[in-house]
Structures are given as C-alpha cells and as structure tokens.
Design a protein around this motif. Structure first.
Motif, PDB file in Angstrom:
ATOM      1  N   THR A   1      79.728  65.743  34.136  1.00  0.00           N
ATOM      2  CA  THR A   1      80.428  64.399  34.140  1.00  0.00           C
ATOM      3  C   THR A   1      79.861  63.384  33.413  1.00  0.00           C
ATOM      4  O   THR A   1      80.134  62.545  32.670  1.00  0.00           O
ATOM      5  N   LEU A   2      78.448  63.311  33.638  1.00  0.00           N
ATOM      6  CA  LEU A   2      77.511  62.224  32.995  1.00  0.00           C
ATOM      7  C   LEU A   2      77.485  62.459  31.784  1.00  0.00           C
ATOM      8  O   LEU A   2      77.590  61.727  30.585  1.00  0.00           O
ATOM      9  N   GLU A   3      77.386  63.686  31.138  1.00  0.00           N
ATOM     10  CA  GLU A   3      77.090  64.260  29.934  1.00  0.00           C
ATOM     11  C   GLU A   3      78.616  63.857  28.995  1.00  0.00           C
ATOM     12  O   GLU A   3      78.642  63.033  27.956  1.00  0.00           O
TER      13      GLU A   3
ATOM     14  N   ASP B   1      71.583  59.633  33.566  1.00  0.00           N
ATOM     15  CA  ASP B   1      71.372  59.979  34.878  1.00  0.00           C
ATOM     16  C   ASP B   1      70.620  58.574  35.472  1.00  0.00           C
ATOM     17  O   ASP B   1      69.573  58.138  34.932  1.00  0.00           O
ATOM     18  N   ALA B   2      70.836  58.213  36.711  1.00  0.00           N
ATOM     19  CA  ALA B   2      70.121  56.923  37.339  1.00  0.00           C
ATOM     20  C   ALA B   2      68.545  57.247  37.362  1.00  0.00           C
ATOM     21  O   ALA B   2      67.728  56.427  37.780  1.00  0.00           O
ATOM     22  N   ASP B   3      68.262  58.732  37.517  1.00  0.00           N
ATOM     23  CA  ASP B   3      66.902  59.131  37.872  1.00  0.00           C
ATOM     24  C   ASP B   3      65.832  58.448  36.963  1.00  0.00           C
ATOM     25  O   ASP B   3      64.959  58.052  37.057  1.00  0.00           O
TER      26      ASP B   3
ATOM     27  N   ILE C   1      64.940  59.300  26.259  1.00  0.00           N
ATOM     28  CA  ILE C   1      66.057  58.982  26.230  1.00  0.00           C
ATOM     29  C   ILE C   1      66.969  58.689  24.969  1.00  0.00           C
ATOM     30  O   ILE C   1      68.006  59.262  24.803  1.00  0.00           O
ATOM     31  N   ASN C   2      66.396  58.069  24.045  1.00  0.00           N
ATOM     32  CA  ASN C   2      66.721  58.120  22.674  1.00  0.00           C
ATOM     33  C   ASN C   2      66.876  59.429  22.097  1.00  0.00           C
ATOM     34  O   ASN C   2      68.090  59.616  21.354  1.00  0.00           O
ATOM     35  N   ARG C   3      66.198  60.365  22.014  1.00  0.00           N
ATOM     36  CA  ARG C   3      66.315  61.685  21.644  1.00  0.00           C
ATOM     37  C   ARG C   3      67.664  62.383  22.440  1.00  0.00           C
ATOM     38  O   ARG C   3      68.260  63.340  21.644  1.00  0.00           O
ATOM     39  N   LYS C   4      68.015  62.195  23.590  1.00  0.00           N
ATOM     40  CA  LYS C   4      69.236  62.633  24.069  1.00  0.00           C
ATOM     41  C   LYS C   4      70.535  62.146  23.530  1.00  0.00           C
ATOM     42  O   LYS C   4      71.630  62.299  23.764  1.00  0.00           O
ATOM     43  N   GLY C   5      70.442  61.062  22.661  1.00  0.00           N
ATOM     44  CA  GLY C   5      71.385  60.305  21.983  1.00  0.00           C
ATOM     45  C   GLY C   5      71.882  58.831  22.704  1.00  0.00           C
ATOM     46  O   GLY C   5      73.176  58.706  22.111  1.00  0.00           O
ATOM     47  N   PHE C   6      71.073  58.540  23.563  1.00  0.00           N
ATOM     48  CA  PHE C   6      71.358  57.039  24.187  1.00  0.00           C
ATOM     49  C   PHE C   6      70.682  56.032  23.371  1.00  0.00           C
ATOM     50  O   PHE C   6      69.618  55.856  23.222  1.00  0.00           O
ATOM     51  N   GLU C   7      71.424  55.182  22.853  1.00  0.00           N
ATOM     52  CA  GLU C   7      71.229  54.137  22.116  1.00  0.00           C
ATOM     53  C   GLU C   7      70.837  52.966  23.018  1.00  0.00           C
ATOM     54  O   GLU C   7      70.705  52.908  24.115  1.00  0.00           O
ATOM     55  N   GLY C   8      69.787  52.273  22.345  1.00  0.00           N
ATOM     56  CA  GLY C   8      68.994  51.019  23.157  1.00  0.00           C
ATOM     57  C   GLY C   8      69.996  50.115  23.851  1.00  0.00           C
ATOM     58  O   GLY C   8      69.756  50.004  25.091  1.00  0.00           O
ATOM     59  N   ASP C   9      71.276  49.662  23.474  1.00  0.00           N
ATOM     60  CA  ASP C   9      71.951  48.847  24.127  1.00  0.00           C
ATOM     61  C   ASP C   9      72.569  49.525  25.558  1.00  0.00           C
ATOM     62  O   ASP C   9      72.700  48.675  26.375  1.00  0.00           O
ATOM     63  N   LEU C  10      72.827  50.657  25.396  1.00  0.00           N
ATOM     64  CA  LEU C  10      73.251  51.501  26.535  1.00  0.00           C
ATOM     65  C   LEU C  10      72.187  51.651  27.473  1.00  0.00           C
ATOM     66  O   LEU C  10      72.297  51.365  28.743  1.00  0.00           O
TER      67      LEU C  10
END
Length: 197
Positions: free
Chosen positions: A62-64, A70-72, A96-105
């Motif tokens: 669901t997170l994906e 993930d809050a962890d 985190i960035n390598r997992k595809g999450f941008e800085g603003d997120l």
C-alpha cells in the motif's frame, strides 16, 4: 462534516469483508489517512490498489502504490538529527532518494512526522494523532524523550525548506542543506541557551 480516519477504516473493512479482499488494518489506515476525510477518494484508492495486488493489501504494497515513505525512515532520520550524525542522515537520504522519493516528499513527510510527535507531547492532544496503530506507542515514547524546542525549531527549518524547494536549482542539494541544519540544530539551541537567549 469530514469523516474521521476511524470511520473510513471501518467502512473499508466492511467492504473488504463483503468483497472477500484480504487487507491488513495498517494498509486501510494508510488509505484512510491519504484520503483526508473523503470517502470517495478512499474507495477509489482501495479499488486501484486491489486491482494491482490481486485483492491482497498489506502495509508494504500500500505504501508502495501510494508513493509514501515508511515512517520507520523518519524515526531513523530523527535519531541522526538528535545524535548530530550528519553522515548517517546523508546516507539515509541517499537511500530514500534511490528508492525514487524526491526531496520535497521527504521534507513534507518529515514535517508531518514531527507535527505528530509534537501532538503526542500532550496527552490531551494525542487523540489528534493519525498514524498506523502499530507505530502509535513508538510515537508516544519518542515524543517523551525529544525536547519540544528541538521539534518546533526543526518544523520551522522544514517548512522554510519546503516553501523554497520549487525555486531551488539543485533540488538534492537544497534538501541536503535542510538536513545539515537539522543535524546541527541541537548544537545551535544549546549555544543560544548558553548565550542567555
């Protein structure tokens, strides 16, 4: 009148029972939070994830599908911040960035995380805490051992960084600068206190 997260979760559980969908409560809580009191959005999200997961929803998938971190990760970022572990924070952001999450997120998610910790500091306000149940105790325990001054100052840094994110030419560097400030925040607060305010 907005529907509460709890109402949304209960309604989604009812639908899952009727439709024979396997769904973890934590996954439904994430959907309910994402829909922000709009049942139509919650149903639409549920429908979309069901079609991608063959009717088996868990916390991770669901997170994906909702592109939520993930809050962890935020608990680990906070640890780096409190321990003034800059290299740890940078390496964690790189992961985190390598997992595809941008800085603003990340900035927005971390600000929301810190808001939740501030809410936990007062037991009367703790009912405003909207997090996955399995994390609730961890939020309460972490809030108790983290100073309000540190959390409020961190929230100010994150808010400013988020406002200026769009205008930044190098988005990654902009996010890293915010992390650097956060890692030296404890020191800055102590220096200010020593100087008598």
């Amino acid at each position: 009148k907005r529907i509460t997260t709890n109402d949304t979760v209960e309604h989604l559980e009812e639908i899952c029972r009727k439709e024979d969908i396997q769904a973890e409560k934590a996954a439904l809580q994430i959907i309910a939070q994402k829909s922000e009191g709009c049942m139509r959005d919650a149903l639409s999200i549920l429908d979309k994830i069901v079609s991608f997961t063959n009717g088996h929803l868990d916390y991770t998938n669901t997170l994906e599908h909702l592109n939520i971190l993930d809050a962890d990760y935020y608990f680990r970022l906070l640890d780096c911040m409190v321990q003034q572990d800059l290299s740890g924070a940078m390496l964690l952001f790189d992961d985190i960035n390598r997992k595809g999450f941008e800085g603003d997120l990340v900035l927005n998610g971390f600000a929301e995380f810190i808001r939740n910790l501030l809410v936990c500091k007062d037991e009367k306000a703790a009912r405003l805490l909207e997090v996955v149940e399995s994390f609730r105790d961890k939020y309460m325990a972490t809030a108790k051992k983290t100073s309000a001054a540190l959390l409020i100052s961190a929230l100010n840094i994150l808010n400013e960084a988020e406002i200026n994110y769009k205008a930044a030419r190098n988005k990654r560097l902009h996010t890293e600068l915010a992390l650097i400030k956060l890692c030296y925040l404890q020191q800055a607060i102590e220096l200010t206190a020593d100087a008598g305010g």
